[in-house]
Design an enzyme around this catalytic site. Sequence first.
Site, mmCIF file in Angstrom:
data_model
loop_
_atom_site.group_PDB
_atom_site.id
_atom_site.type_symbol
_atom_site.label_atom_id
_atom_site.label_comp_id
_atom_site.label_asym_id
_atom_site.label_seq_id
_atom_site.Cartn_x
_atom_site.Cartn_y
_atom_site.Cartn_z
ATOM 1 C CG ASN A 9 -1.825 1.148 1.336
ATOM 2 O OD1 ASN A 9 -1.756 2.071 0.522
ATOM 3 N ND2 ASN A 9 -2.692 1.141 2.333
ATOM 4 C CG HIS A 179 -13.191 2.956 3.592
ATOM 5 N ND1 HIS A 179 -13.956 3.935 4.174
ATOM 6 C CD2 HIS A 179 -11.917 3.273 3.867
ATOM 7 C CE1 HIS A 179 -13.168 4.806 4.777
ATOM 8 N NE2 HIS A 179 -11.911 4.425 4.594
ATOM 9 N NE ARG A 240 -10.628 12.122 4.678
ATOM 10 C CZ ARG A 240 -10.583 10.820 4.383
ATOM 11 N NH1 ARG A 240 -11.634 10.219 3.872
ATOM 12 N NH2 ARG A 240 -9.488 10.142 4.602
ATOM 13 C CD GLU A 384 -9.084 -1.524 4.709
ATOM 14 O OE1 GLU A 384 -8.642 -1.185 5.833
ATOM 15 O OE2 GLU A 384 -9.358 -0.712 3.826
#
Length: 412
Positions: A9, A179, A240, A384
């Site tokens: 990643n 996601h 956010r 993930e």
Amino acid sequence: MSSAVLVLNCGSSSVKFALYDPESQERLLNGLAERVGTPNASITIKYASGPRTIEDLAGTDHKGVLATVLDELGDWMTENGVTISSVGHRLVHGAEEFAESALITEETLDAVRRCSPLAPLHNPANIAGVEAAQAVLPDVPHVGVFDTAFHQTMPQVAYRYAVPTEWYADLGVRRYGFHGTSHLYVSGAAADMLGKPLEDLKMVTAHLGNGSSLAAIRDGVSVDTSMGLTPLEGLVMGTRSGDLDPGILAYIAGRTGADVDSITNDLNKRSGLLGLSELSNDMRELEAAAADGHEQAALALEVFTYRLAKYIAALAVPLGGIDVLVFTGGIGENSHGTRAKVLDHLAFLGFELDPEANDRTIRGQGGPITRSERPVALVVPTDEELVIARDAHRLAATANPDQTNPDKEVSA
Ligand code: AMP
């Protein structure tokens, strides 16, 4: 020799990596390179025997970092009889180009480049990571796994914005969602936990971390989600804003003279829990501060849980009801306070909290946290990287069976 999948990643200044055994699906080790490209770059590898940190990497780019990581892993792989048979890359934005994971070829990379205007901070860094990894591991298949792909099953009614049609047709302005690997993983794991086919469950998955999003899953696929064109839409997040009146942009610009970039930066980095609390973006800190009487921290938690509950209830529309609500991510897996508040807001849907189960289901534990069985709320720790490893192994095998033959694997 056994084979392993390397999961990567790559961000602009970081590289997260992990090695998975594709047969047992066990994570063999993982690590993180931080501040890549700066004088303070470092790599930490977590072996089962303990962590090892490497510094003195000044000036090293992604390729240099990956070469150092593979060099470091070399001895461990020899000792453990492991070779890398495929590499799975987390790629952020696949737009409408990718409805599933893809073997990385020149054409694939061109398509990912075409998606870059939609994720100008993420896709170029992801692509740099792929190119660096291909240079260091040229003889194994590389596979791209997209954050957006899982949500490509959404119908138009969920993904279209009510804006001029040419914005969609010419510029790709629509909701994509993110996601996806997490929503995919926890929805499957939740169905397994309940011993029921995923296709039979009307499920909302809540991935709550520094970034947060919901997915509505019906007949086993994503039918709606809370994030949009970018990961800014939807829930209140660490820094956010989530949903807001688009009129705010023009208002702030008119009142302060700020330009679009600076306002967008404020909405991404200075808003959410941090903006409301003026204290922290971190749920743990805010919970501790609120317990000590910090009013703005308490307000931040209230706004976070109120928006979350309201959005979960809204997803009952595409699902026609909710059978299962799944909590995951750093907050979803650990903050029993958040879960209790959300389920309290949602009691009208039939959720009945089991306070003891809720309080003890933390730190990697999974299981039901309601007395009610339908609807039921579950905690499911996400993974993930495992989704990326599974897809990399599956696609590498179908693309070129020779390359997953352990005899032909390439030792790093
Ligand atoms: P993630 O982005 O998934 O790593 O999640 C990060 C968020 O999870 C941060 O807001 C953390 O404060 C929160 N978190 C992690 N552990 C806990 C905990 N024990 N209690 C409450 N929040 C937590």
